[in-house]
Design a protein around this motif. Structure first.
Motif, PDB file in Angstrom:
ATOM      1  N   ILE A   4      47.303  43.636  38.947  1.00  7.22           N
ATOM      2  CA  ILE A   4      46.030  44.378  38.941  1.00  7.22           C
ATOM      3  C   ILE A   4      45.754  44.916  37.546  1.00  7.22           C
ATOM      4  CG2 ILE A   4      44.896  46.476  39.778  1.00  7.22           C
ATOM      5  CD1 ILE A   4      46.430  46.013  42.442  1.00  7.22           C
ATOM      6  N   ALA A   5      46.762  45.498  36.942  1.00  3.66           N
ATOM      7  CA  ALA A   5      46.577  46.070  35.616  1.00  3.66           C
ATOM      8  C   ALA A   5      46.235  44.999  34.585  1.00  3.66           C
ATOM      9  CB  ALA A   5      47.828  46.839  35.194  1.00  3.66           C
ATOM     10  N   ALA A   6      46.761  43.776  34.793  1.00  3.42           N
ATOM     11  CA  ALA A   6      46.556  42.712  33.807  1.00  3.42           C
ATOM     12  C   ALA A   6      45.179  42.063  33.920  1.00  3.42           C
ATOM     13  CB  ALA A   6      47.656  41.642  33.963  1.00  3.42           C
ATOM     14  N   ALA A   7      44.516  42.286  35.078  1.00  6.23           N
ATOM     15  CA  ALA A   7      43.223  41.615  35.269  1.00  6.23           C
ATOM     16  C   ALA A   7      42.221  42.106  34.226  1.00  6.23           C
ATOM     17  CB  ALA A   7      42.711  41.882  36.681  1.00  6.23           C
ATOM     18  N   ARG A   8      41.564  41.151  33.536  1.00 10.40           N
ATOM     19  CA  ARG A   8      40.622  41.508  32.471  1.00 10.40           C
ATOM     20  C   ARG A   8      39.159  41.375  32.926  1.00 10.40           C
ATOM     21  NH1 ARG A   8      42.768  44.391  31.039  1.00 10.40           N
ATOM     22  NH2 ARG A   8      44.707  44.467  29.875  1.00 10.40           N
ATOM     23  N   SER A   9      38.967  40.641  34.044  1.00  9.83           N
ATOM     24  CA  SER A   9      37.585  40.443  34.504  1.00  9.83           C
ATOM     25  C   SER A   9      37.552  40.525  36.022  1.00  9.83           C
ATOM     26  CB  SER A   9      37.079  39.069  34.069  1.00  9.83           C
ATOM     27  OG  SER A   9      37.786  38.080  34.786  1.00  9.83           O
ATOM     28  N   GLU A  10      36.368  40.596  36.565  1.00  8.93           N
ATOM     29  CA  GLU A  10      36.210  40.677  38.005  1.00  8.93           C
ATOM     30  C   GLU A  10      36.837  39.457  38.678  1.00  8.93           C
ATOM     31  OE1 GLU A  10      32.320  42.273  38.931  1.00  8.93           O
ATOM     32  OE2 GLU A  10      32.553  41.645  41.023  1.00  8.93           O
ATOM     33  N   SER A  11      36.705  38.287  38.036  1.00  9.50           N
ATOM     34  CA  SER A  11      37.242  37.108  38.706  1.00  9.50           C
ATOM     35  C   SER A  11      38.770  37.060  38.632  1.00  9.50           C
ATOM     36  CB  SER A  11      36.597  35.819  38.183  1.00  9.50           C
ATOM     37  OG  SER A  11      37.036  35.571  36.875  1.00  9.50           O
ATOM     38  N   LEU A  13      40.609  39.659  38.815  1.00 10.78           N
ATOM     39  CA  LEU A  13      41.030  40.633  39.822  1.00 10.78           C
ATOM     40  C   LEU A  13      40.925  40.042  41.226  1.00 10.78           C
ATOM     41  CD1 LEU A  13      41.969  43.600  40.020  1.00 10.78           C
ATOM     42  CD2 LEU A  13      39.588  44.215  40.430  1.00 10.78           C
ATOM     43  N   LEU A  14      39.831  39.314  41.477  1.00 10.74           N
ATOM     44  CA  LEU A  14      39.665  38.712  42.799  1.00 10.74           C
ATOM     45  C   LEU A  14      40.720  37.645  43.048  1.00 10.74           C
ATOM     46  CD1 LEU A  14      35.773  38.598  43.065  1.00 10.74           C
ATOM     47  CD2 LEU A  14      37.368  40.172  44.204  1.00 10.74           C
ATOM     48  N   ASP A  15      41.099  36.950  41.985  1.00 12.78           N
ATOM     49  CA  ASP A  15      42.201  35.982  42.064  1.00 12.78           C
ATOM     50  C   ASP A  15      43.478  36.640  42.546  1.00 12.78           C
ATOM     51  OD1 ASP A  15      41.096  33.663  41.280  1.00 12.78           O
ATOM     52  OD2 ASP A  15      42.252  33.480  39.383  1.00 12.78           O
ATOM     53  N   ALA A  16      43.807  37.751  41.871  1.00 10.30           N
ATOM     54  CA  ALA A  16      45.029  38.479  42.212  1.00 10.30           C
ATOM     55  C   ALA A  16      44.970  38.967  43.657  1.00 10.30           C
ATOM     56  CB  ALA A  16      45.229  39.648  41.255  1.00 10.30           C
ATOM     57  N   LYS A  17      43.810  39.466  44.043  1.00 11.34           N
ATOM     58  CA  LYS A  17      43.656  39.978  45.392  1.00 11.34           C
ATOM     59  C   LYS A  17      43.911  38.866  46.409  1.00 11.34           C
ATOM     60  CE  LYS A  17      40.802  42.980  48.167  1.00 11.34           C
ATOM     61  NZ  LYS A  17      39.610  43.807  48.252  1.00 11.34           N
ATOM     62  N   GLY A  18      43.409  37.688  46.090  1.00 11.75           N
ATOM     63  CA  GLY A  18      43.622  36.537  46.981  1.00 11.75           C
ATOM     64  C   GLY A  18      45.101  36.205  47.092  1.00 11.75           C
ATOM     65  N   ARG A  19      45.772  36.285  45.973  1.00 12.11           N
ATOM     66  CA  ARG A  19      47.181  35.906  45.976  1.00 12.11           C
ATOM     67  C   ARG A  19      47.995  36.840  46.877  1.00 12.11           C
ATOM     68  NH1 ARG A  19      49.102  36.532  40.619  1.00 12.11           N
ATOM     69  NH2 ARG A  19      47.001  36.371  39.780  1.00 12.11           N
ATOM     70  N   PHE A  20      47.693  38.133  46.908  1.00 21.85           N
ATOM     71  CA  PHE A  20      48.493  39.060  47.703  1.00 21.85           C
ATOM     72  C   PHE A  20      47.957  39.318  49.108  1.00 21.85           C
ATOM     73  CE2 PHE A  20      49.519  39.834  43.263  1.00 21.85           C
ATOM     74  CZ  PHE A  20      50.900  39.672  43.307  1.00 21.85           C
ATOM     75  N   PHE A  21      46.625  39.349  49.208  1.00 26.74           N
ATOM     76  CA  PHE A  21      46.043  39.681  50.522  1.00 26.74           C
ATOM     77  C   PHE A  21      45.481  38.493  51.285  1.00 26.74           C
ATOM     78  CE2 PHE A  21      46.021  43.882  48.557  1.00 26.74           C
ATOM     79  CZ  PHE A  21      46.514  44.647  49.595  1.00 26.74           C
ATOM     80  N   GLY A  22      45.410  37.339  50.620  1.00 27.77           N
ATOM     81  CA  GLY A  22      44.877  36.146  51.289  1.00 27.77           C
ATOM     82  C   GLY A  22      45.746  35.780  52.481  1.00 27.77           C
ATOM     83  N   ILE A  67      36.517  47.684  35.632  1.00 30.07           N
ATOM     84  CA  ILE A  67      36.026  46.441  35.007  1.00 30.07           C
ATOM     85  C   ILE A  67      34.496  46.405  34.972  1.00 30.07           C
ATOM     86  CG2 ILE A  67      35.819  43.956  35.384  1.00 30.07           C
ATOM     87  CD1 ILE A  67      38.782  43.975  36.221  1.00 30.07           C
ATOM     88  N   ARG A  68      33.884  46.832  36.101  1.00 30.47           N
ATOM     89  CA  ARG A  68      32.408  46.806  36.137  1.00 30.47           C
ATOM     90  C   ARG A  68      31.800  47.754  35.107  1.00 30.47           C
ATOM     91  NH1 ARG A  68      31.355  46.134  42.626  1.00 30.47           N
ATOM     92  NH2 ARG A  68      31.689  43.880  42.620  1.00 30.47           N
ATOM     93  N   GLU A  69      32.440  48.903  34.956  1.00 27.53           N
ATOM     94  CA  GLU A  69      31.955  49.894  34.002  1.00 27.53           C
ATOM     95  C   GLU A  69      32.005  49.329  32.578  1.00 27.53           C
ATOM     96  OE1 GLU A  69      30.559  52.698  34.937  1.00 27.53           O
ATOM     97  OE2 GLU A  69      30.129  53.068  32.824  1.00 27.53           O
ATOM     98  N   GLN A  70      33.143  48.676  32.272  1.00 24.10           N
ATOM     99  CA  GLN A  70      33.310  48.079  30.939  1.00 24.10           C
ATOM    100  C   GLN A  70      32.245  47.012  30.695  1.00 24.10           C
ATOM    101  OE1 GLN A  70      37.179  46.319  30.707  1.00 24.10           O
ATOM    102  NE2 GLN A  70      38.160  48.207  29.995  1.00 24.10           N
ATOM    103  N   GLU A  71      32.033  46.185  31.738  1.00 27.57           N
ATOM    104  CA  GLU A  71      31.069  45.087  31.643  1.00 27.57           C
ATOM    105  C   GLU A  71      29.673  45.647  31.351  1.00 27.57           C
ATOM    106  OE1 GLU A  71      29.707  41.569  31.203  1.00 27.57           O
ATOM    107  OE2 GLU A  71      31.869  41.954  31.446  1.00 27.57           O
ATOM    108  N   ARG A  72      29.343  46.737  32.050  1.00 34.63           N
ATOM    109  CA  ARG A  72      28.013  47.335  31.841  1.00 34.63           C
ATOM    110  C   ARG A  72      27.876  47.831  30.408  1.00 34.63           C
ATOM    111  NH1 ARG A  72      27.101  49.634  36.576  1.00 34.63           N
ATOM    112  NH2 ARG A  72      28.362  51.483  36.159  1.00 34.63           N
ATOM    113  N   GLY A  73      28.930  48.479  29.929  1.00 38.05           N
ATOM    114  CA  GLY A  73      28.911  48.982  28.552  1.00 38.05           C
ATOM    115  C   GLY A  73      28.668  47.838  27.571  1.00 38.05           C
ATOM    116  N   ARG A  74      29.365  46.711  27.804  1.00 36.31           N
ATOM    117  CA  ARG A  74      29.210  45.566  26.894  1.00 36.31           C
ATOM    118  C   ARG A  74      27.782  45.028  26.915  1.00 36.31           C
ATOM    119  NH1 ARG A  74      34.542  43.915  27.846  1.00 36.31           N
ATOM    120  NH2 ARG A  74      33.974  42.657  29.643  1.00 36.31           N
TER     121      ARG A  74
END
Ligand code: PHE
Length: 329
Positions: A4-11, A13-22, A67-74
């Motif tokens: 989770i900490a390593a995720a740099r983008s929304e996708s 993070l969703l990848d990681a979520k799939g790996r553990f909760f899928g 991540i969303r907050e960072q994206e908005r800032g960018r």
């Protein structure tokens, strides 16, 4: 937690979520395994597993928000708007030259004390011809060949002029009458100066003591307002079944100034309207006493006036609606 900490983008993070909760993910596997444990362990392990899941889920949610907050800032940085730049004005449209001419003519006559009346485009033979003193078979009907509407009785026509509004108005009102009637008219006629559909403005004034001098004065004033204060005008005798005497009015050719050209057919003059004193026969049809009242009427073609004002040589240009033509006015 590391994923989770390593995720740099929304996708990510969703990848990681799939790996553990899928379906086949590690956390799902553990939760499914709880059911198969011996009873003594089930409760303790189940509690732990649920806590772990809750912690992971809230970590996911927190990271997602981050991540969303960072994206908005960018993207705000990228899309910053410079409010000091000049605006881009919308391209304004404008009225069609026929509508412009129509409304200028109406406002000229309103200033001269006339009010606007309208009538139907599909008329009866009675209003279009009969009550205007064109008996059936009268040769003057030939000048206004029209389109007949199938009605069973054969007496409906597309009106050939706005003069029927004279009759409709006088039927409803007692004098004094001062009206102008704008509208669409139809004739079976088509070439560079005639269109099967065109527009007219009709005028009618009825009162005690109206004379031909009033007609000439009013129309001369109108031409000065429309074509310029020094435009020479002239009246010529003419014939209409519903006026007596009848006249046509010409203005000095706006293109050659009177020396003679193709448009004025070398005459130096351009015809702009028909007019005359209301025929007593017409008063008979509407129940006005011709001994008590007199009146004048006139009718002009709008396209013709628009063409003269703008130097347009082919009437069909007005109806093709080519933007390259229309944007010149
Ligand atoms: N209605 C006639 C036409 O269309 C014009 C006209 C109107 C003439 C009023 C005299 C009086 O030709």
């Amino acid at each position: 937690m590391a994923a989770i900490a390593a995720a740099r983008s929304e996708s990510d993070l969703l990848d990681a979520k799939g790996r553990f909760f899928g379906k086949k993910g590690a956390v799902s596997g553990i939760l499914k395994g709880v059911a198969g444990l011996p009873v003594e362990e089930r409760k303790a392990i189940g509690d732990l597993a649920n806590r772990a899941r809750a912690e992971l889920e809230s970590a996911f949610d927190a990271r997602l928000a981050g991540i969303r907050e960072q994206e908005r800032g960018r993207s705000e940085g990228r899309e910053r708007i410079d409010v000091t730049l000049p605006g881009r004005a919308p391209m304004p449209g404008h009225r069609h030259p026929v509508s412009q001419t129509m409304s200028d003519i109406l406002s000229a006559f309103r200033r001269l004390g006339f009010s606007v009346q309208c009538g139907p485009d599909v008329e009866t033979d009675y209003y279009n011809f009969e009550a205007l003193n064109f008996p059936p078979e009268h040769p003057a009907r030939d000048m206004q060949d029209t389109f007949y509407v199938e009605s069973g009785t054969g007496d409906l026509v597309l009106r050939t002029h706005t003069s029927p509004v004279q009759i409709r108005t006088m039927e409803r009102r007692k004098p004094p009458v001062r009206i102008i009637a704008p509208g669409t008219v139809y004739r079976s006629d088509s070439d560079i100066t005639h269109s099967p559909m065109f527009h007219q403005v009709e005028g009618l004034a009825v009162d005690r003591d109206i004379t031909m001098a009033d007609l000439k004065g009013l129309l001369t004033e109108f031409c000065r307002m429309t074509f310029g204060p020094t435009t020479p005008v002239r009246f010529r005798p003419s014939y209409f079944p519903f006026t007596e005497p009848s006249a046509e009015m010409d203005i000095r050719c706006v293109l050659c100034g009177g020396s003679g050209c193709r448009v004025c057919k070398e005459s130096g003059w351009l015809e702009i309207l028909g007019a005359g004193m209301v025929d007593p026969m017409v008063f008979g049809f509407v129940g006005y006493d011709p001994e008590e009242y007199a009146g004048f009427a006139f009718g002009m073609g709008i396209e013709r006036i628009a063409m003269l004002r703008h130097g347009i040589s082919d009437i069909r240009l007005l109806f093709e609606n080519d933007i390259r033509f229309l944007s010149q006015f």
